[in-house]
Design a protein around this motif. Structure first.
Motif, PDB file in Angstrom:
ATOM      1  N   ASN A 118       0.842  -1.200   0.000  1.00 50.46           N
ATOM      2  CA  ASN A 118       0.000   0.000   0.000  1.00 50.46           C
ATOM      3  C   ASN A 118       0.874   1.247   0.000  1.00 50.46           C
ATOM      4  O   ASN A 118       1.499   1.585   1.006  1.00 50.46           O
ATOM      5  CB  ASN A 118      -0.921  -0.009   1.221  1.00 50.46           C
ATOM      6  N   GLU A 119       0.880   1.934  -1.133  1.00 46.74           N
ATOM      7  CA  GLU A 119       1.708   3.133  -1.283  1.00 46.74           C
ATOM      8  C   GLU A 119       0.867   4.401  -1.360  1.00 46.74           C
ATOM      9  O   GLU A 119       1.149   5.388  -0.678  1.00 46.74           O
ATOM     10  CB  GLU A 119       2.578   3.014  -2.539  1.00 46.74           C
ATOM     11  N   ASN A 120      -0.174   4.388  -2.191  1.00 42.10           N
ATOM     12  CA  ASN A 120      -0.948   5.598  -2.472  1.00 42.10           C
ATOM     13  C   ASN A 120      -2.286   5.562  -1.734  1.00 42.10           C
ATOM     14  O   ASN A 120      -3.188   4.804  -2.102  1.00 42.10           O
ATOM     15  CB  ASN A 120      -1.172   5.716  -3.977  1.00 42.10           C
ATOM     16  N   PHE A 121      -2.432   6.389  -0.709  1.00 43.47           N
ATOM     17  CA  PHE A 121      -3.639   6.413   0.104  1.00 43.47           C
ATOM     18  C   PHE A 121      -4.623   7.454  -0.427  1.00 43.47           C
ATOM     19  O   PHE A 121      -4.226   8.460  -1.027  1.00 43.47           O
ATOM     20  CB  PHE A 121      -3.285   6.680   1.573  1.00 43.47           C
ATOM     21  N   GLY A 173      -4.294  11.168   0.018  1.00 37.32           N
ATOM     22  CA  GLY A 173      -3.180  11.869  -0.609  1.00 37.32           C
ATOM     23  C   GLY A 173      -1.849  11.680   0.075  1.00 37.32           C
ATOM     24  O   GLY A 173      -0.822  12.177  -0.403  1.00 37.32           O
ATOM     25  N   ILE A 174      -1.807  10.956   1.199  1.00 42.02           N
ATOM     26  CA  ILE A 174      -0.553  10.712   1.915  1.00 42.02           C
ATOM     27  C   ILE A 174       0.043   9.395   1.420  1.00 42.02           C
ATOM     28  O   ILE A 174      -0.581   8.335   1.557  1.00 42.02           O
ATOM     29  CB  ILE A 174      -0.781  10.661   3.437  1.00 42.02           C
ATOM     30  N   THR A 217      -7.712  -1.489  -0.481  1.00 42.60           N
ATOM     31  CA  THR A 217      -8.559  -1.016   0.612  1.00 42.60           C
ATOM     32  C   THR A 217      -8.641  -2.111   1.669  1.00 42.60           C
ATOM     33  O   THR A 217      -8.192  -3.247   1.448  1.00 42.60           O
ATOM     34  CB  THR A 217      -9.970  -0.694   0.116  1.00 42.60           C
ATOM     35  N   LYS A 218      -9.241  -1.788   2.784  1.00 40.38           N
ATOM     36  CA  LYS A 218      -9.416  -2.787   3.850  1.00 40.38           C
ATOM     37  C   LYS A 218     -10.192  -3.992   3.336  1.00 40.38           C
ATOM     38  O   LYS A 218      -9.790  -5.150   3.546  1.00 40.38           O
ATOM     39  CB  LYS A 218     -10.129  -2.146   5.033  1.00 40.38           C
ATOM     40  N   ASP A 219     -11.280  -3.774   2.631  1.00 35.94           N
ATOM     41  CA  ASP A 219     -12.088  -4.883   2.130  1.00 35.94           C
ATOM     42  C   ASP A 219     -11.339  -5.686   1.069  1.00 35.94           C
ATOM     43  O   ASP A 219     -11.453  -6.914   1.010  1.00 35.94           O
ATOM     44  CB  ASP A 219     -13.403  -4.363   1.543  1.00 35.94           C
ATOM     45  N   VAL A 262      -5.800   1.437   1.956  1.00 33.90           N
ATOM     46  CA  VAL A 262      -5.547   2.780   1.428  1.00 33.90           C
ATOM     47  C   VAL A 262      -6.734   3.709   1.670  1.00 33.90           C
ATOM     48  O   VAL A 262      -6.615   4.933   1.518  1.00 33.90           O
ATOM     49  CB  VAL A 262      -5.209   2.727  -0.081  1.00 33.90           C
ATOM     50  N   ASP A 263      -7.871   3.154   2.075  1.00 28.62           N
ATOM     51  CA  ASP A 263      -9.028   3.974   2.449  1.00 28.62           C
ATOM     52  C   ASP A 263      -9.009   4.353   3.925  1.00 28.62           C
ATOM     53  O   ASP A 263      -9.972   4.901   4.453  1.00 28.62           O
ATOM     54  CB  ASP A 263     -10.329   3.241   2.116  1.00 28.62           C
ATOM     55  N   ARG A 264      -7.879   4.024   4.601  1.00 30.30           N
ATOM     56  CA  ARG A 264      -7.671   4.320   6.034  1.00 30.30           C
ATOM     57  C   ARG A 264      -8.557   3.483   6.944  1.00 30.30           C
ATOM     58  O   ARG A 264      -8.640   3.756   8.150  1.00 30.30           O
ATOM     59  CB  ARG A 264      -7.898   5.818   6.329  1.00 30.30           C
TER      60      ARG A 264
END
Length: 385
Positions: free
Chosen positions: A141-144, A147-148, A178-180, A240-242
């Motif tokens: 996971n690089e691109n969240f 934007g971080i 994403t988490k899912d 990446v969706d936090r």
């Protein structure tokens, strides 16, 4: 031949090649704690010596430190990526005459004790006979979405792919999950009868020097490795969706069942993610019975190892170019320890020690990191190149 003997026999050739970049090899030996800080400063500032003279002094210093230091120095010359790239000529020197882990001497006549000892050793170690050894999944996971980004994570993914491919694993990668999506890909790999098509998960596969698109269905072997590179909080990794996915849920997805292809087989989880926001300080050291009854049943949470970059509540440190302390140490220690046929827990103990000695601040002891390893392995796990 002993490591010191091998070093002495090849001393002239080694010194000739290392003259190409003396500073690099000097920095490498101090990183590996083969010399002290004082010795490093003395070697760096020798007067009235050319580059060759500096290299001679360094090699002599290593040889004077004894067999263990000589062996570590030879391992460095054979396994470090930077050394291999900078000094390709070292491959032409026979540095592997010394046995990295001496094989036990066999008696001339095989007796019942020898047979029993071999049988016990086989029973006490996971058998890795499949080709490939198994699957290694990297979730990178690089691109969240906020934007971080996690700069440096691709260096970790590449290092992991290289070392586990070298160890005989088929390496697959999913990016920016994403988490899912993370939960779904883990469930897919854990469920032998899942009818989903691999195309749905956008797997990329390590092939030689990079990742390529590959849609061949994953097939399990005798071991499974899952590497997750992401942000995290206490007890969880983030998509990446936090959104958080608990580490407990990740490992429990692969619990033993009657139908699982991984029941009774080792499952490793390497997790590079913060477990909190606190910065871990250093502390100055002041001074340096169960019934033995076999059973056909195993606990459903057996055969698992989880290695996390840091203990809970604290941040894990990652360089924007060179990758994270933890993953880079894991890869280097695997390259060195697997050649010596060390088991995985011994190798990860060295990772703990190496990472714990690193400093993230110009002020010694201000910013430290301590990885954590926990496992329910029932046998020794030895990975071989």
């Amino acid at each position: 031949m002993s490591a010191k003997g091998t070093l002495r026999r090849n001393k002239t050739d080694i010194q000739k090649h290392l003259c190409g970049d003396y500073r690099l090899i000097l920095n490498k030996v101090i990183e590996k704690n083969l010399i002290t800080e004082r010795e490093y400063n003395n070697l760096k500032s020798i007067n009235k010596e050319d580059v060759e003279g500096h290299v001679v002094e360094l090699v002599d210093k290593i040889m004077n430190k004894g067999e263990k230091c000589c062996q570590s120095f030879l391992n460095l010359l054979q396994t470090d990526e930077d050394v291999e790239t900078t000094f390709p000529e070292l491959k032409d020197i026979r540095l592997n005459d010394t046995c990295l882990l001496p094989e036990p001497t066999q008696a001339c006549s095989a007796d019942n004790d020898d047979v029993e000892s071999k049988r016990q050793n086989k029973e006490e170690q996971y058998q890795l006979n499949s080709q490939p050894v198994g699957l290694c999944l990297i979730i990178n996971n690089e691109n969240f979405t906020d934007g971080i980004n996690r700069s440096g994570t691709n260096k970790d993914a590449e290092s992991l792919a290289k070392v586990f491919s070298w160890l005989g694993f088929r390496v697959l990668m999913c990016t920016d999950q994403t988490k899912d999506q993370m939960a779904q890909v883990l469930k897919y790999l854990a469920s032998p009868r899942d009818q989903s098509q691999p195309e749905e998960f956008n797997f990329k596969e390590w092939f030689g020097t990079g990742f390529i698109d590959r849609h061949q269905a994953p097939v399990h072997g005798d071991a499974f490795v899952c590497c997750i590179l992401s942000h995290g909080k206490q007890g969880v990794v983030l998509g990446v969706d936090r959104e958080p996915l608990s580490i407990k849920q990740i490992t429990r997805t692969f619990k033993a069942t009657d139908k699982s292809p991984l029941t009774g087989k080792p499952k490793l989880f390497l997790i590079q993610a913060c477990q909190g926001q606190q910065i871990q300080p250093g502390v100055l050291l002041q001074d340096l019975e169960d019934d033995d009854c076999p059973s056909p049943f195993i606990p459903e949470v057996a055969d698992v190892l989880v290695a996390i970059a840091t203990v809970e509540d604290y941040a894990a440190i990652r360089h924007k170019t060179d990758g994270s302390w933890f993953i880079q140490s894991v890869c280097q220690q695997l390259k060195e320890g697997c050649q010596r046929r060390e088991d995985i827990t011994t190798i990860l103990q060295r990772v703990n020690d190496e990472v714990s000695q690193k400093e993230a601040s110009s002020k010694p002891g201000a910013k430290k990191q301590m990885p954590e390893v926990r496992f329910t392995l029932r046998k020794r796990l030895v990975l071989s190149p």
